[in-house]
Enzyme design. Structure first.
Site, PDB file in Angstrom:
ATOM      1  N   ASP A 336      -6.796   5.724   0.363  1.00 21.63           N
ATOM      2  CA  ASP A 336      -5.618   6.097   1.140  1.00 21.63           C
ATOM      3  C   ASP A 336      -4.923   7.286   0.484  1.00 21.63           C
ATOM      4  OD1 ASP A 336      -3.574   5.297   3.244  1.00 21.63           O
ATOM      5  OD2 ASP A 336      -2.333   5.162   1.447  1.00 21.63           O
ATOM      6  N   GLU A 373      -8.854  10.154   2.494  1.00 25.41           N
ATOM      7  CA  GLU A 373      -7.978  10.939   3.353  1.00 25.41           C
ATOM      8  C   GLU A 373      -7.612  12.212   2.595  1.00 25.41           C
ATOM      9  OE1 GLU A 373      -5.261   8.341   6.275  1.00 25.41           O
ATOM     10  OE2 GLU A 373      -4.790   8.048   4.171  1.00 25.41           O
TER      11      GLU A 373
END
Length: 543
Positions: A336, A373
């Site tokens: 993340d 990400e």
């Protein structure tokens, strides 16, 4: 914490150089609330932790071996210092606060409702309401897992397709799974689930966060719970809310093994960039009271805090976290806001940062896949500035350089919006040039089309495919309690009146995904017209 058979357990705990005493506190196994009489032990041994220059002292890893401490023992830590409490200087020490081991392999529970005693400025003892860590024989569990499961990844990036799912949501209503097991790690190992994933043709499932997480303070103040799990409390312990038994680590290892036997990998969505401790005025759980310098002052995550991966302890903890989950059979990780780990001391993203170098070069992680990400809030509104840099092969003269290990891939933001428009909108003419560019791997910024992950529109954080084509009046996020201002919008140009047309355009979107270069991923239910009643942001709604 490492259990050494019947001999006892070795404990270790990091604290900054300003700490002058660390206590290990033992708790009653039955209730977990009361400390055992005489159960406070001072560490006498400590190991220096030096800064990246190899000279500057940052702190110590306090450690000690306790004979007779076995599997199931509950414990916590207290840190003492002569330094006065001074949040402005990053000093939060308070020995009245019991700290949960950030490297624990199991915890008693998580925090979803906050008490005044959870805050470091409050001097009341909070031991009775704090989660306790539990001693686990994780070395034996790793050995057993390796005997029953193929270690590392089963497939290379180009041969992988992914099904994103939420542990609880994926099996909560499954009619073939015993009711008492639904929504748990154990349910993931049920043959009706493992064989279904395999029959659907998925090579991997990506689990939304299963690491021990709680509910952040602003959400708790609104009377909501954290459903998605992006607020980590202890990254090497499993979230207790998904456990069918009091041994979630064994349930999880069994599930991973059962899925691998069906040819399905398990990818974990991990959140190293921030923690449940929220901002500088947030509660005290572990890292902040160990060393305030483990966080930077800037908030690059939107969650109130950002861990500093220029600090060697943060890097060390993250690598050990990944190795622990690999030992339970995990094949890869989705990171993340991955560019946060490429920042040091709040500076700009550096694809050759120490953390990324260590991630790529660690010999124990070479058979593990990483999906990241490639953005965070460090660039403000221009979140996509780092796209293509996280996975890029570095130009070197040595083919054996660490960057030749290409097991890091990126989420492709250039795919989901234009491809969703192409599949679902009513436009008579598609922008063919852009569609071809997206389907062929989004060259420039990407040098390798097989190092990207493509999603058709929203995943867990957006509308389902069915809602996208049937949301005549846009999103319906009113139940979230934010006046419908949160989450992604459902565009009217994607709305189709005729139900047959809705099915057709959904199939078209999935068809485009299937033939596009890169790793395809869908969220569970998108293949079966799943609806969320047009809610595009279910982060705080759960049963």
């Amino acid at each position: 914490m490492t259990l050494h058979g019947k001999r006892g357990t070795n404990f270790a705990f990091y604290a900054s150089k300003d700490a002058n005493r660390v206590e290990l506190c033992l708790f009653d196994k039955a209730s977990g609330a009361g400390e055992i009489a005489g159960g406070r032990i001072d560490f006498t041994s400590r190991e220096e932790v030096l800064d990246n220059d190899g000279k500057t002292l940052l702190g110590y890893i306090w450690n000690g071996f306790l004979p007779g401490i076995d599997d199931g023992q509950l414990y916590g830590f207290r840190v003492h210092s002569d330094k006065a409490f001074d949040p402005s200087a990053g000093i939060y020490f308070n020995p009245n606060k019991l700290l949960v081991d950030p490297c624990a392999k199991a915890v008693t529970h998580e925090i979803h409702d906050w008490d005044a005693r959870h805050y470091p400025s409050n001097n009341a003892d909070d031991a009775d309401i704090m989660p306790k860590a539990r001693v686990v024989d994780w070395l034996a569990l790793h050995k057993k897992t390796q005997e029953n499961s193929t270690p590392g990844a089963l497939y290379a990036h180009p041969d992988t397709n992914l099904l994103e799912l939420h542990v609880k949501g994926a099996t909560w209503l499954h009619p073939s799974i015993p009711e008492e097991e639904r929504g748990t790690y154990k349910a993931l190992s049920h043959p009706s689930f493992t064989k279904w994933v395999s029959r659907m043709g998925f090579k991997g499932i990506e689990l939304m966060p299963v690491e021990s997480f709680g509910t952040d303070v602003p959400l708790a103040e609104r009377g909501k719970k954290n459903h998605w799990g992006y607020m980590t409390m202890v990254p090497t312990a499993l979230h207790t809310g998904y456990a069918a038994t009091n041994r979630p680590e064994e349930e999880f290892a069994q599930a991973v093994s059962a899925l691998k036997k069906e040819g399905v990998e398990v990818i974990l969505d991990v959140v190293p960039n921030h923690t449940l401790e929220s901002g500088p005025d947030g509660p005290a759980l572990n890292l902040r009271l160990e060393d305030g310098q483990l966080y930077i002052r800037n908030d690059y995550t939107g969650c109130g805090n950002t861990r500093d991966f220029g600090h060697p302890i943060n890097r060390r903890m993250f690598l050990e976290e990944l190795k622990y989950w690999k030992g339970l059979g995990v094949s890869g990780f989705r990171i993340d806001l991955a560019t946060v780990i490429g920042r040091e001391h709040g500076g700009g993203f550096d694809p050759s940062s120490r953390m990324l170098q260590e991630l790529r070069s660690d010999p124990q992680l070479q058979d593990i896949k990483f999906y990241g990400e490639p953005w965070d809030l460090g660039e403000g509104a221009n979140m996509q500035q780092q796209v293509g840099r996280l996975s890029a092969r570095m130009a070197t003269s040595n083919d054996d350089d660490i960057y030749s290990q290409q097991h890091v891939a990126e989420w492709n933001p250039h795919y989901r919006t234009p491809m969703l428009d192409a599949a679902l909108s009513h436009d008579d003419e598609l922008p063919c040039g852009k569609i071809i560019w997206c389907m062929s791997g989004s060259a420039n910024p990407y040098s390798d089309p097989m190092q990207i992950v493509n999603k058709p529109g929203g995943g867990h954080d957006g509308p389902t495919l069915f809602d996208a084509v049937s949301g005549k009046y846009g999103k319906n996020n009113w139940p979230n309690g934010e006046n419908n201002n949160d989450g992604n919008q459902i565009h009217s140009k994607h709305y189709w009146e005729n139900p047959k047309d809705r099915l057709r355009v959904q199939r078209f979107a999935l068809g485009l995904l299937a033939v596009s270069q890169g790793t395809p991923m869908i969220t569970i239910g998108h293949e079966r017209c799943h609806t969320q009643n047009h809610n595009t942001n279910l982060y705080c709604l759960s049963k």
